[in-house]
Design a protein around this motif. Sequence first.
Motif, short mmCIF file in Angstrom:
data_model
loop_
_atom_site.label_atom_id
_atom_site.label_comp_id
_atom_site.label_asym_id
_atom_site.label_seq_id
_atom_site.Cartn_x
_atom_site.Cartn_y
_atom_site.Cartn_z
N GLU A 5 0.88 -1.61 -0.17
CA GLU A 5 0.12 -0.18 0.00
C GLU A 5 0.93 1.06 0.57
N LYS A 6 0.59 1.64 -0.68
CA LYS A 6 1.41 3.35 -1.10
C LYS A 6 1.02 5.04 -0.76
N SER A 7 -0.72 4.61 -0.12
CA SER A 7 -0.80 5.54 0.09
C SER A 7 -0.64 6.43 2.15
N THR A 10 4.26 10.58 1.10
CA THR A 10 4.42 11.97 0.46
C THR A 10 4.07 11.96 -1.21
N ASP A 11 3.25 13.11 -1.70
CA ASP A 11 3.31 13.36 -3.13
C ASP A 11 4.85 13.03 -3.09
N LYS A 12 5.89 13.62 -2.62
CA LYS A 12 7.52 14.02 -2.70
C LYS A 12 7.89 12.91 -3.20
N GLN A 13 7.43 11.33 -2.34
CA GLN A 13 8.12 10.41 -1.90
C GLN A 13 7.70 9.83 -2.70
N LYS A 14 6.83 9.77 -3.78
CA LYS A 14 6.07 8.98 -4.63
C LYS A 14 6.41 9.20 -5.86
N ARG A 15 6.92 10.60 -6.43
CA ARG A 15 7.84 11.56 -7.56
C ARG A 15 9.48 10.77 -7.45
N GLN A 16 9.70 10.79 -6.23
CA GLN A 16 11.16 10.14 -6.01
C GLN A 16 11.10 8.88 -6.72
N ILE A 37 13.20 -1.79 -5.73
CA ILE A 37 14.21 -0.70 -5.59
C ILE A 37 13.92 0.35 -5.70
N ALA A 38 13.17 1.03 -6.48
CA ALA A 38 12.62 2.28 -6.42
C ALA A 38 11.86 2.41 -4.88
N TRP A 39 10.58 1.50 -4.17
CA TRP A 39 10.72 2.11 -3.06
C TRP A 39 11.25 1.96 -2.10
N ALA A 40 12.62 0.78 -2.30
CA ALA A 40 13.59 0.07 -1.22
C ALA A 40 14.33 1.69 -1.19
N THR A 41 14.89 2.50 -1.54
CA THR A 41 15.37 3.21 -2.18
C THR A 41 14.68 4.74 -1.26
N VAL A 42 13.55 4.93 -1.03
CA VAL A 42 12.91 5.78 -0.64
C VAL A 42 12.58 5.74 1.52
N GLY A 47 12.81 6.95 5.96
CA GLY A 47 12.63 5.68 7.06
C GLY A 47 11.12 5.43 6.87
N GLY A 48 10.41 5.49 5.59
CA GLY A 48 9.14 4.99 5.31
C GLY A 48 8.14 5.70 4.78
N GLY A 49 7.58 5.78 5.24
CA GLY A 49 6.02 6.89 4.68
C GLY A 49 6.11 8.12 5.80
N LYS A 50 4.62 8.81 5.37
CA LYS A 50 4.55 9.89 5.57
C LYS A 50 5.01 9.81 7.54
N LYS A 51 5.33 10.59 8.34
CA LYS A 51 5.74 11.52 9.05
C LYS A 51 5.45 12.51 9.59
N SER A 52 4.56 12.63 10.56
CA SER A 52 3.92 13.14 11.50
C SER A 52 4.63 14.24 12.59
N GLY A 53 4.66 15.22 13.23
CA GLY A 53 5.02 15.87 13.86
C GLY A 53 6.05 16.78 14.20
N SER A 54 6.12 18.03 14.42
CA SER A 54 7.43 18.50 13.94
C SER A 54 8.16 18.72 14.86
#
Length: 60
Positions: A5-7, A10-16, A37-42, A47-54
């Motif tokens: 699941e790629k949802s 972030t959009d930037k990670q998907k573009r990368q 290879i592309a997703w393993a590199t991202v 470190g994976g999907g979206k990260k929240s919190g400042s």
Amino acid sequence: MPRGEKSAYTDKQKRQAEHIEESEREQGRSKEDAERIAWATVNKQDGGGKKSGSGRAKPH
């Protein structure tokens, strides 16, 4: 979230990942290998999907 699941990315990670996949395809890799290879590199870079919190601490 099911595997593959790629949802959660972030959009930037998907573009990368798309850019890396295109580059791998140009080097003669199969569609499946290039995508893997592309997703393993991202994942390795970010470190994976979206990260929240400042105030998220970076791993050392």
